[in-house]
Design a protein around this motif. Structure first.
Motif, short mmCIF file in Angstrom:
data_model
loop_
_atom_site.label_atom_id
_atom_site.label_comp_id
_atom_site.label_asym_id
_atom_site.label_seq_id
_atom_site.Cartn_x
_atom_site.Cartn_y
_atom_site.Cartn_z
N SER A 93 0.84 -1.20 0.00
CA SER A 93 0.00 0.00 0.00
C SER A 93 0.88 1.26 0.00
N VAL A 101 1.12 4.20 -2.92
CA VAL A 101 0.96 5.64 -2.63
C VAL A 101 2.13 6.42 -3.21
N SER A 121 1.81 6.47 -7.01
CA SER A 121 0.74 7.39 -7.39
C SER A 121 1.21 8.84 -7.30
N LYS A 122 1.93 9.15 -6.25
CA LYS A 122 2.50 10.51 -6.08
C LYS A 122 3.49 10.81 -7.21
#
Length: 89
Positions: free
Chosen positions: A18, A22, A25-26
């Motif tokens: 996870s 993240v 995605s950033k």
């Protein structure tokens, strides 16, 4: 205890995955923002160039300039009175 350790390892792996998603995605978000910013800079530069071209076009299509160019380069003149013909209905 074996089942508890397996659950702990599984939860740790899921938490790690996870966190990596993240971060990814950033990263994608930052890269997309950089592309949008670069495209906006290009659009602004093209807008400035378009404005300059419009000013240049209006300058070069000025009536006096066209008349001077016709007179100087093409040796064109206004016809004299004896060279004109008036058509009357």
């Amino acid at each position: 205890m074996n089942r508890m350790a397996l659950t702990l390892v599984l939860l740790t792996a899921l938490c790690f995955c996870s966190a990596m998603m993240v971060l990814y995605s950033k990263y994608l978000s930052t890269r997309a923002y950089m592309q949008v910013s670069q495209s906006q800079k290009i659009i602004d530069a093209l807008d400035v160039q378009w404005s300059q071209l419009q000013i240049e076009e209006s300058t070069f299509s000025e009536h006096g300039r066209v008349e001077r160019a016709a007179r100087d380069r093409l040796d064109m003149t206004y016809p004299a009175l004896d060279g004109t013909v008036m058509i009357v209905r």
